[in-house]
Design a protein around this motif. Sequence first.
Motif, PDB file in Angstrom:
ATOM      1  N   SER A  25      47.094  43.514  23.522  1.00 36.79           N
ATOM      2  CA  SER A  25      46.429  44.673  22.924  1.00 36.79           C
ATOM      3  C   SER A  25      46.327  45.823  23.907  1.00 36.79           C
ATOM      4  CB  SER A  25      45.025  44.282  22.448  1.00 36.79           C
ATOM      5  OG  SER A  25      45.094  43.406  21.349  1.00 36.79           O
ATOM      6  N   TYR A  26      46.552  45.551  25.171  1.00 36.53           N
ATOM      7  CA  TYR A  26      46.460  46.560  26.221  1.00 36.53           C
ATOM      8  C   TYR A  26      47.860  46.972  26.665  1.00 36.53           C
ATOM      9  CZ  TYR A  26      47.736  42.684  29.257  1.00 36.53           C
ATOM     10  OH  TYR A  26      48.394  41.622  29.831  1.00 36.53           O
ATOM     11  N   ALA A  27      47.984  48.147  27.264  1.00 32.32           N
ATOM     12  CA  ALA A  27      49.242  48.562  27.874  1.00 32.32           C
ATOM     13  C   ALA A  27      49.431  47.774  29.165  1.00 32.32           C
ATOM     14  CB  ALA A  27      49.232  50.059  28.156  1.00 32.32           C
ATOM     15  N   GLY A  28      50.551  47.077  29.281  1.00 30.26           N
ATOM     16  CA  GLY A  28      50.738  46.136  30.382  1.00 30.26           C
ATOM     17  C   GLY A  28      50.458  46.690  31.755  1.00 30.26           C
ATOM     18  N   GLU A  29      50.995  47.888  32.068  1.00 29.64           N
ATOM     19  CA  GLU A  29      50.841  48.446  33.408  1.00 29.64           C
ATOM     20  C   GLU A  29      49.494  49.108  33.624  1.00 29.64           C
ATOM     21  OE1 GLU A  29      53.720  51.338  31.267  1.00 29.64           O
ATOM     22  OE2 GLU A  29      52.916  49.337  31.004  1.00 29.64           O
ATOM     23  N   LEU A  30      48.667  49.172  32.580  1.00 28.26           N
ATOM     24  CA  LEU A  30      47.355  49.798  32.706  1.00 28.26           C
ATOM     25  C   LEU A  30      46.201  48.809  32.594  1.00 28.26           C
ATOM     26  CD1 LEU A  30      47.934  53.000  30.504  1.00 28.26           C
ATOM     27  CD2 LEU A  30      48.191  52.750  32.981  1.00 28.26           C
ATOM     28  N   GLY A  31      46.453  47.617  32.066  1.00 27.05           N
ATOM     29  CA  GLY A  31      45.353  46.692  31.806  1.00 27.05           C
ATOM     30  C   GLY A  31      45.273  45.489  32.703  1.00 27.05           C
ATOM     31  N   ALA A  32      46.304  45.236  33.508  1.00 25.08           N
ATOM     32  CA  ALA A  32      46.296  44.029  34.348  1.00 25.08           C
ATOM     33  C   ALA A  32      46.818  44.357  35.736  1.00 25.08           C
ATOM     34  CB  ALA A  32      47.151  42.924  33.717  1.00 25.08           C
ATOM     35  N   GLY A  33      45.976  44.152  36.752  1.00 18.89           N
ATOM     36  CA  GLY A  33      46.402  44.304  38.135  1.00 18.89           C
ATOM     37  C   GLY A  33      47.194  43.090  38.582  1.00 18.89           C
ATOM     38  N   TYR A  34      47.663  43.138  39.815  1.00 22.41           N
ATOM     39  CA  TYR A  34      48.539  42.073  40.299  1.00 22.41           C
ATOM     40  C   TYR A  34      47.849  40.700  40.402  1.00 22.41           C
ATOM     41  CZ  TYR A  34      51.660  45.972  41.398  1.00 22.41           C
ATOM     42  OH  TYR A  34      52.456  47.087  41.318  1.00 22.41           O
ATOM     43  N   PRO A  35      46.575  40.610  40.830  1.00 26.08           N
ATOM     44  CA  PRO A  35      45.933  39.282  40.836  1.00 26.08           C
ATOM     45  C   PRO A  35      45.863  38.667  39.447  1.00 26.08           C
ATOM     46  CG  PRO A  35      44.686  40.816  42.204  1.00 26.08           C
ATOM     47  CD  PRO A  35      45.706  41.630  41.462  1.00 26.08           C
ATOM     48  N   VAL A  36      45.530  39.472  38.433  1.00 22.60           N
ATOM     49  CA  VAL A  36      45.486  38.947  37.064  1.00 22.60           C
ATOM     50  C   VAL A  36      46.882  38.556  36.599  1.00 22.60           C
ATOM     51  CG1 VAL A  36      45.079  39.595  34.648  1.00 22.60           C
ATOM     52  CG2 VAL A  36      43.376  40.132  36.387  1.00 22.60           C
ATOM     53  N   ALA A  37      47.865  39.405  36.892  1.00 24.83           N
ATOM     54  CA  ALA A  37      49.234  39.125  36.454  1.00 24.83           C
ATOM     55  C   ALA A  37      49.779  37.857  37.083  1.00 24.83           C
ATOM     56  CB  ALA A  37      50.144  40.310  36.791  1.00 24.83           C
ATOM     57  N   MET A  38      49.528  37.651  38.381  1.00 18.59           N
ATOM     58  CA  MET A  38      50.127  36.510  39.080  1.00 18.59           C
ATOM     59  C   MET A  38      49.284  35.242  38.985  1.00 18.59           C
ATOM     60  SD  MET A  38      51.865  38.246  42.473  1.00 18.59           S
ATOM     61  CE  MET A  38      50.348  38.946  43.104  1.00 18.59           C
ATOM     62  N   ALA A  39      47.976  35.360  39.281  1.00 17.90           N
ATOM     63  CA  ALA A  39      47.118  34.167  39.302  1.00 17.90           C
ATOM     64  C   ALA A  39      46.614  33.784  37.917  1.00 17.90           C
ATOM     65  CB  ALA A  39      45.922  34.404  40.228  1.00 17.90           C
ATOM     66  N   LEU A  50      47.937  35.415  34.327  1.00 17.40           N
ATOM     67  CA  LEU A  50      48.888  35.438  33.219  1.00 17.40           C
ATOM     68  C   LEU A  50      50.130  34.597  33.496  1.00 17.40           C
ATOM     69  CD1 LEU A  50      48.673  39.246  32.306  1.00 17.40           C
ATOM     70  CD2 LEU A  50      47.169  37.356  31.633  1.00 17.40           C
ATOM     71  N   THR A  51      50.703  34.726  34.692  1.00 16.59           N
ATOM     72  CA  THR A  51      51.912  33.966  34.992  1.00 16.59           C
ATOM     73  C   THR A  51      51.632  32.468  35.039  1.00 16.59           C
ATOM     74  OG1 THR A  51      52.822  35.835  36.230  1.00 16.59           O
ATOM     75  CG2 THR A  51      53.815  33.687  36.636  1.00 16.59           C
ATOM     76  N   VAL A  52      50.488  32.075  35.576  1.00 18.16           N
ATOM     77  CA  VAL A  52      50.124  30.656  35.592  1.00 18.16           C
ATOM     78  C   VAL A  52      50.036  30.114  34.169  1.00 18.16           C
ATOM     79  CG1 VAL A  52      48.266  29.029  36.115  1.00 18.16           C
ATOM     80  CG2 VAL A  52      48.968  30.707  37.830  1.00 18.16           C
ATOM     81  N   GLN A  53      49.410  30.886  33.274  1.00 16.62           N
ATOM     82  CA  GLN A  53      49.328  30.439  31.883  1.00 16.62           C
ATOM     83  C   GLN A  53      50.698  30.415  31.227  1.00 16.62           C
ATOM     84  OE1 GLN A  53      46.888  29.041  30.110  1.00 16.62           O
ATOM     85  NE2 GLN A  53      45.813  29.055  32.071  1.00 16.62           N
ATOM     86  N   ASN A  54      51.603  31.273  31.643  1.00 14.34           N
ATOM     87  CA  ASN A  54      52.962  31.204  31.112  1.00 14.34           C
ATOM     88  C   ASN A  54      53.592  29.843  31.381  1.00 14.34           C
ATOM     89  OD1 ASN A  54      52.892  33.802  30.141  1.00 14.34           O
ATOM     90  ND2 ASN A  54      54.086  34.697  31.796  1.00 14.34           N
ATOM     91  N   PHE A  55      53.307  29.270  32.537  1.00 12.91           N
ATOM     92  CA  PHE A  55      53.830  27.941  32.869  1.00 12.91           C
ATOM     93  C   PHE A  55      53.108  26.844  32.088  1.00 12.91           C
ATOM     94  CE2 PHE A  55      55.530  30.165  36.572  1.00 12.91           C
ATOM     95  CZ  PHE A  55      56.758  29.540  36.750  1.00 12.91           C
ATOM     96  N   VAL A  56      51.786  26.800  32.192  1.00  8.69           N
ATOM     97  CA  VAL A  56      51.066  25.641  31.652  1.00  8.69           C
ATOM     98  C   VAL A  56      50.977  25.669  30.133  1.00  8.69           C
ATOM     99  CG1 VAL A  56      49.786  25.235  33.781  1.00  8.69           C
ATOM    100  CG2 VAL A  56      48.803  26.737  32.034  1.00  8.69           C
ATOM    101  N   SER A  57      50.975  26.856  29.514  1.00  7.00           N
ATOM    102  CA  SER A  57      50.961  26.879  28.048  1.00  7.00           C
ATOM    103  C   SER A  57      52.291  26.384  27.487  1.00  7.00           C
ATOM    104  CB  SER A  57      50.654  28.291  27.533  1.00  7.00           C
ATOM    105  OG  SER A  57      51.660  29.213  27.903  1.00  7.00           O
ATOM    106  N   ALA A  58      53.392  26.758  28.144  1.00  6.80           N
ATOM    107  CA  ALA A  58      54.692  26.242  27.725  1.00  6.80           C
ATOM    108  C   ALA A  58      54.780  24.741  27.968  1.00  6.80           C
ATOM    109  CB  ALA A  58      55.811  26.974  28.476  1.00  6.80           C
ATOM    110  N   ALA A  59      54.258  24.285  29.106  1.00  7.56           N
ATOM    111  CA  ALA A  59      54.274  22.856  29.405  1.00  7.56           C
ATOM    112  C   ALA A  59      53.413  22.066  28.418  1.00  7.56           C
ATOM    113  CB  ALA A  59      53.783  22.619  30.829  1.00  7.56           C
ATOM    114  N   THR A  60      52.366  22.675  27.885  1.00  6.11           N
ATOM    115  CA  THR A  60      51.541  22.015  26.868  1.00  6.11           C
ATOM    116  C   THR A  60      52.354  21.764  25.605  1.00  6.11           C
ATOM    117  OG1 THR A  60      49.494  22.992  27.712  1.00  6.11           O
ATOM    118  CG2 THR A  60      49.484  22.241  25.428  1.00  6.11           C
TER     119      THR A  60
END
Length: 548
Positions: free
Chosen positions: A115-129, A131-141
Motif C-alpha cells: 500500500s506504500y510506495a516502496g522507496e518511500l515507506g521502507a528503509g534498508y533495515p526493514v527491507a533487509m531484516a 521484508l527479505t527475511v519474510q520472502n524466504f520463510v513465507s515461501a518456505a512455509t
Amino acid sequence: MNVGLQTALYLATVAAILAVVHVPLGNWIHRALTDPRDWRGERWIYRLVGVDPRVEQSWRSYAVAVVAFAAASIGLLFALIMAQELLPASFGRSQHWHTALNTAVSFTTNTNWQSYAGELGAGYPVAMAGLTVQNFVSAATGLAVAAALCRGIARSRGATIGNFWVDLVRGSVRVLLPLAAVAALVLVAGGVIQNLAGPHTIGTLAGGHQVIQGGPVASQEAIKELGTNGGGIFNANSAHPFENPNPFTNLFEIVLMLAIPFSMPRVYGLMVGDRRQGAVLVSVMGVLLAISAALGTWAEHATSLTGAGAMEGKEQRFGLVASMIFGASTTGTSTGAVNSMHDSMSPLGGGVLMVNMMLGEVSPGGVGTGLYGLLVFVLLTVFIAGLMVGRTPELLGKSIGRREITYAALATITTPMLVLLATGSAVVTPTAVSALTNSGPHGLSELLYAYTSASNNNGSAFAGLSSDQPFLNLTLAVSMLLGRFVPIVLVLALAGALVRQPRRAATAGTMPTHGGVFAALLVGIVLVVAGLTFLPALSLGPIAEALS
C-alpha cells in the motif's frame, strides 16, 4: 515478426529453460525434504529454537506450528516497521500503523501487497531484516505445506505428516537461499543495482532536480521472484530500470518465478513413487499458463488502433509480448511483481490476468501453494469423474470419501468467498469508492482485482486504487490472512485424513490419474469452478468494459 509468432517463440524459450531445470531442481527439492540427515548448520538452528528434528507432528500440531510462526512473524515485522525511524539507513521513512499492519500481514502471507510506495515507506533495515527475511520463510512455509500433503498421500496407515520446523529450515537453507544467492549475482551482472547508498539528488538538463534512489535491490529482487513473493524495493516494481533493466533480466526474472512451481510436480511424483502423476500436473500447469499468455497478448494487440500493439503502461525496452508474458507469469504464480501497469491494459487483457488469480493460482501457482492447490483440484476431479462414470473415487490407493471431499471443497470455496464478500462490501463503502481512480466497470475491476489479489496471496495491483487508507488496508489484511491460512489448515487436515488410510492396490474399478484424459478433465474442472464462481462479477467489470 507478427505478435503470434513472437509469443510462441518467447513461450518456447521459457519452456525450454524450464525443461532443463525441471528434473535437477525437482530432484534437489525432493532430496532436501526427505533427507534423513541434518546439516550441521541446521542442527544449530534446531538447538537454538528447541526443536527435535526427529520428532514428527500430527496434522493438528503441524497446523498450530504454521499459524504460530506466522503470528510471531507478523508481530515482529509490525514492530520493526513502526520503529524504523529510530534505525540507521531508514532516511526518515515511516508508515501509518494500518499501513504497517497491512505490510506485516502481506509479507508474512507471501502476498507482498504494498500500500506504500516502496522507496518511500521502507528503509534498508526493514527491507533487509524484515521484508527479505519474510520472502524466504513465507515461501518456505508454502513448500512445507505442499510436502506435508504429499506425505499424506504417499504414506499408509500413518499418524504424522512431517515436522514443520524441519521443512521450514530445509526449504530456506537448502533450496531458497543458495538459489537466491546465485540469482542475485546474475541480476547484478545484468545491471540490477546492489548497494547501501542513500537517496541522491541531481540536477537535470532542464534545470530541475531528480532524486536517484539506491538500495539492496538485487538481493531482494532475486528472492521476490524465486519465492513467488513480488514486493519490490521501488514503487514501480519490476518496471523500474534498477530492478529490471533489460530484456535479459526480464526473461531471467520470468524463469525465476516459474522455476520452483514447475518443478514441484516432479517432487510430488517422486514422493508418491509415480513420476507419471507429476507429469500430468506439470502439463496442466503449462497448458493453463500458455492459454492465459496467448489470450492476454492477443487482447492487447487486438485493441491497438495502430496494429503495433497497445503500449500504454508498458516499457519500450520489453515490448508487448514480454510484458504480457511477465504479467501472465506473475498472476499465475502468486508473485505479484509487475513490469507493466495492469490498470493500463485493455479490459480483456486485464481480465485475463484477473482470471489467472481466480483459478486459484494453479497455473502454476506459488512455491508449494501451486502444488497443493492443484492437488485439491485433483481430488475434486477424481471424485466428480468417479461419480460420472461409476468408478471408485481413489487417488493412488486412497479413498476420496465424505471427509476428504469436504476438506477439498472448503479449501476451494474459501478464497472465492473472501473475494466476493470483500468486494461487495467495498463497493458500498464510501471510503473505498473514494479511493478509486475510475468509475463504472473499470472502477469495479480495480476493487475486484485488489481483493482477488489479496485473497489469493498474489499482491499485484491494477495501480488505479489508492489503497493506503484504514478501511482498505485492514480489509485487505483480513483477506490476506484468511486467504492464506484457512486453506493451509484445510489442506493439512486433508493430509491428516489421507495419511491414516491404507494404500490399496489399484483394481479394474480404479480411475487412472496419470494419462491425458485425466489431465483434460483436470483442466476442465479448474476452468469450470472459476467460471461458475466469478463469471457474474467479471461480467460487471472487465467484460462490460470491453463491450462498451
